[in-house]
Design a protein around this motif. Structure first.
Motif, short mmCIF file in Angstrom:
data_model
loop_
_atom_site.label_atom_id
_atom_site.label_comp_id
_atom_site.label_asym_id
_atom_site.label_seq_id
_atom_site.Cartn_x
_atom_site.Cartn_y
_atom_site.Cartn_z
N SER B 86 -10.85 -6.18 -14.17
CA SER B 86 -10.97 -5.80 -12.76
C SER B 86 -12.02 -6.65 -12.07
N ASP B 207 -3.90 -4.52 -10.00
CA ASP B 207 -4.84 -4.06 -11.01
C ASP B 207 -4.29 -2.79 -11.67
N GLU B 208 -3.72 -2.95 -12.84
CA GLU B 208 -3.12 -1.84 -13.59
C GLU B 208 -2.25 -0.96 -12.71
MG LIG Z 1 -10.19 -2.24 -14.52
#
Ligand SMILES: [Mg+2]
Ligand SMILES: Nc1ncnc2c1ncn2[C@@H]1O[C@H](COP(=O)(O)OP(=O)(O)OP(=O)(O)O)[C@@H](O)[C@H]1O
Lengths: 280, 419
Positions: B86, B207-208
């Motif tokens: 991240s 992000d995910e």
């Molecule tokens: Mg992360």
């Protein structure tokens, strides 16, 4: 008992007195200007509430109770409670108190929300403001009355000044907390799309912090109401003064009626402002 | 990748990907804490994350990252929790400012941009999708999807028209007036995706995005993203810690540990040649069937029949090789299908002279492309007695893959297991 050595004498009281004196001589005009503005606003509110006849205001409050709090029963109860105040003979004084409270809240929000926003944006501001706010809230409220009296003399203005100081911390605090606890991803999403800090504030932070800010508004309002009663000690006309008079004459019944009227105002104001924080 | 690579008929080209690097990350560092530059100046910079934290209290977020991501690439960042994925993706768009190094996008140094430049750059270059969606709960689905356009002051009508279109793309037509809170997780993430796409960004940062979803919804969203990417050809930087997701979606994968990139390469390279134990652990339950491609294991066809040489030659060839059937190609080496000895013999029985093997005696067979992963060939080999022909985009026969070859390459080599 072992005496505390007299040699250790930090003259804080003297310093503060000297500071006050300096302020009074040098910033006299400044306080006059503030006092003037405060007076205009509170007079405007007072004019409105004294102008509105009871048979219009009571149904209005009833309607607000119904629409905002969500139950028609609340509306009916609010109206009955107001009629009770009228039956005690305190209608006019209640209106004056109400005007004073609303004007104080108006100033508190005007200062408190921007300060809260500033505090949320900068850790430094937060670390400076935090202890000041703690102090403001724990200081016995009477203490504010003295300097207020010195700056503004007797009357509504010092009462309001003291009220504002006393009532502003919750809205600052809860605005700060509200903004700081807004979903981080929502803020980042906004920033990632190239939003300016201003856009982030108005599109994301304030709307998402609104419930928290409204809790702050509610608390501030309740504290203002409590303080306004104190304010009668320095000459603000209203329900508080009735209580004081009743105390000095030891008239339990009258004191109770005036006190009950204050409680009624508190309940109605609390329920209505509370409803703002619950709605989305 | 899904079944799109299996084609009975050679279909039109996949769009060709341009080869210029679009995102270039050079010597990028991020240290969280007080006075982070101090860590970089001293010899602490060579130390590990734990040591730096013990000595200075600073947390190493990223250490000397160098990556180059090409236009149209689907780029995966993978690693355990806290490995800096991240942090890296946030640095690219400068939601976090790097401590040192540079991010260069389309030749522009993002790390050097001033506030106003950066806002403009974010507006036109990026779309971002978040793990917990990052939607605005007080706005409707339509207003959420249109948010990026609103930030850019696009007029209301145009904004809504565009947002409607992207909502339709992600399959949310009819949900415009709902609030995000009343949607399921998968649908909320579609809103997030629609919002990111509405700006028509060059680069998508994710992000995910699917971590919070149920496995089934998750797989569905992955498939849809693959499909979407076929159409859109965006550059996508995608964070995940799910290897299967990475293998399914990624063109390239970078694996991170404690702020460093420990290996970078194609899914196949990562799975077949893990750089160290950490990567090995990551990929140990990855089936090579998911990464090995037909192109990487195919062999030339041993016996090949040429249609123009006629059935007689063909039959002779089959007999001399002791084969019952073989692939037939035309003069351009284009695959026509399979011819069996029986059908060739039948032709000759008629006694006429036949110059060319006619199409009627050739059976068409399913083909795959060089990019088809082995897993997607299982269904073919179970229904088909012949080896699987590998053809290029023009239908030319490049090689063949036999069932034996497939199973040989997906069973782990001896010694790997216990070594
Ligand atoms: Mg992360
Ligand atoms: N704002 C911050 N302040 C201090 N440390 C941070 C901050 N943000 C991240 N870190 C640290 O940096 C390291 C990398 O964090 P990062 O969030 O990039 O990991 P990640 O790979 O995304 O993990 P996850 O899979 O859990 O999302 C972690 O050790 C984390 O604690």
């Amino acid at each position: 008992m072992v005496e505390f050595p007299e040699m250790i004498d930090i003259p804080l009281a003297k310093a503060i007195d000297a500071g006050m004196e300096w302020l009074l001589t040098h910033l006299d005009g400044f306080f006059d200007a503030i006092g003037f503005v405060i007076l205009q606003v509170v007079n405007a509110f007072e004019a409105v509430f004294l102008f509105l006849p009871w048979f219009i205001l009571i149904p209005l409050v009833g309607l607000a109770g119904w629409k905002l709090v969500g139950k028609w029963k609340s509306g009916i109860v609010f109206m009955l409670l107001l009629i009770l105040i009228g039956s005690f003979g305190y209608w006019e004084l209640a209106m004056r108190t109400l005007a004073l409270v609303i004007a104080s809240v108006f100033f508190s929000l005007l200062m408190g929300i921007p300060l809260g926003i500033q505090m949320a944006r900068s850790d430094r501001t937060q670390s400076i403001l935090q202890p000041i706010l703690d102090a403001m809230q724990t200081m016995p409220s009477f203490v504010y009355l003295i300097p207020a009296l010195m700056f503004f003399g007797m009357g509504k203005v010092p009462a309001m000044f003291a009220t504002i100081i006393y009532a502003v911390p919750p809205v600052i605090r809860l605005t700060n907390v509200g903004i700081r606890t807004v979903d981080r991803e929502a803020v980042e999403a906004s920033q990632a799309f190239g939003a300016t800090p201003r856009q982030v504030l108005f599109d994301v932070q304030l709307p998402l912090a609104k419930p928290s800010i409204m809790v702050g508004v509610n608390q501030t309002t309740m504290m203002a109401l409590a303080m306004v009663v104190m304010g009668s000690m320095i000459g603000a006309k209203g329900l508080g003064m009735e209580v004081l008079i009743a105390i000095s004459r030891i008239e339990v019944g009258q004191g109770f009626e005036a006190g009950l009227s204050i409680v009624i105002l508190a309940i109605i104001i609390d329920r209505i402002t509370h409803s703002f924080s619950e709605k989305k | 990748m899904a079944e799109r690579n299996i084609r009975n008929q050679p279909s039109e080209d996949l769009p060709v990907r341009k080869d210029e690097p679009q995102v270039l990350i050079k010597d990028l560092w991020k240290v969280f804490g007080r006075d982070p530059k101090r860590v970089l100046k001293s010899d602490l910079r060579e130390k590990s994350k734990e040591e730096i934290q013990k000595k200075t209290g600073c947390i190493l977020g990223m250490k000397n990252i160098n990556l180059s991501i090409k236009k149209g690439q689907f780029y995966i960042l993978m690693g355990l929790s806290g490995s800096g994925k991240s942090t890296l993706i946030r640095n690219i768009i400068r939601l976090v400012n790097p401590t040192a190094g540079s991010v260069i996008i389309n030749g522009q140094n993002v790390t050097k941009m001033s506030g106003e430049q950066l806002l403009q750059f974010r507006r036109k270059t990026f779309g971002m999708v978040f793990q917990h969606y990052g939607l605005l709960p007080h706005l409707t689905v339509l207003d959420n999807a249109a948010y990026g356009l609103k930030v850019r002051d696009v007029p209301k009508g145009e904004r809504y028209a565009k947002a409607m279109r992207t909502l339709e793309t992600v399959g949310l037509k009819g949900w415009e007036d709902y609030y995000p809170g009343s949607l399921s997780g998968g649908m909320q993430q579609r809103v997030g995706l629609a919002r990111a796409l509405a700006n028509d960004p060059e680069i998508l940062l994710m992000d995910e995005p699917f971590s919070g979803l149920d496995p089934l919804i998750r797989r569905q969203m992955q498939d849809e993203l693959v499909e979407l990417q076929e159409k859109l050809q965006k550059t996508i930087i995608f964070v995940t810690h799910d290897l299967h997701e990475a293998l399914k979606l990624g063109d390239r994968i970078a694996i991170m540990r404690n702020g460093e990139v420990v290996q970078e390469g194609t899914p196949e390279e990562i799975v077949t040649q893990p750089a160290d134990e950490y990567v090995q652990e990551f990929v140990q339950d990855a089936s090579p069937a998911k990464v090995l491609t037909a192109g990487s294991i195919m062999e030339p066809a041993k016996v090949l029949l040429y249609a123009w040489e006629g059935p007689k030659t063909a039959l002779t060839l089959l007999l001399s090789n002791k084969r019952k059937a073989a692939f037939v190609v035309d003069k351009n080496h284009k695959l026509l299908g399979v011819a069996k000895d029986e059908s060739l013999a039948k032709l000759l029985d008629k006694g006429e002279y036949i110059e060319k093997i006619p199409q009627s005696s050739i059976r068409t067979v399913p083909t795959v492309s060089e990019n088809t992963i082995l897993e997607d060939m299982f269904s073919i080999i179970t229904h088909n007695p012949y080896p699987v022909p590998v053809v290029n985009d023009d239908g030319r026969l490049m090689g063949v893959v036999t069932t034996d070859q497939i199973f040989e390459s997906i069973t782990p080599a001896e010694g790997d297991e216990n070594g």
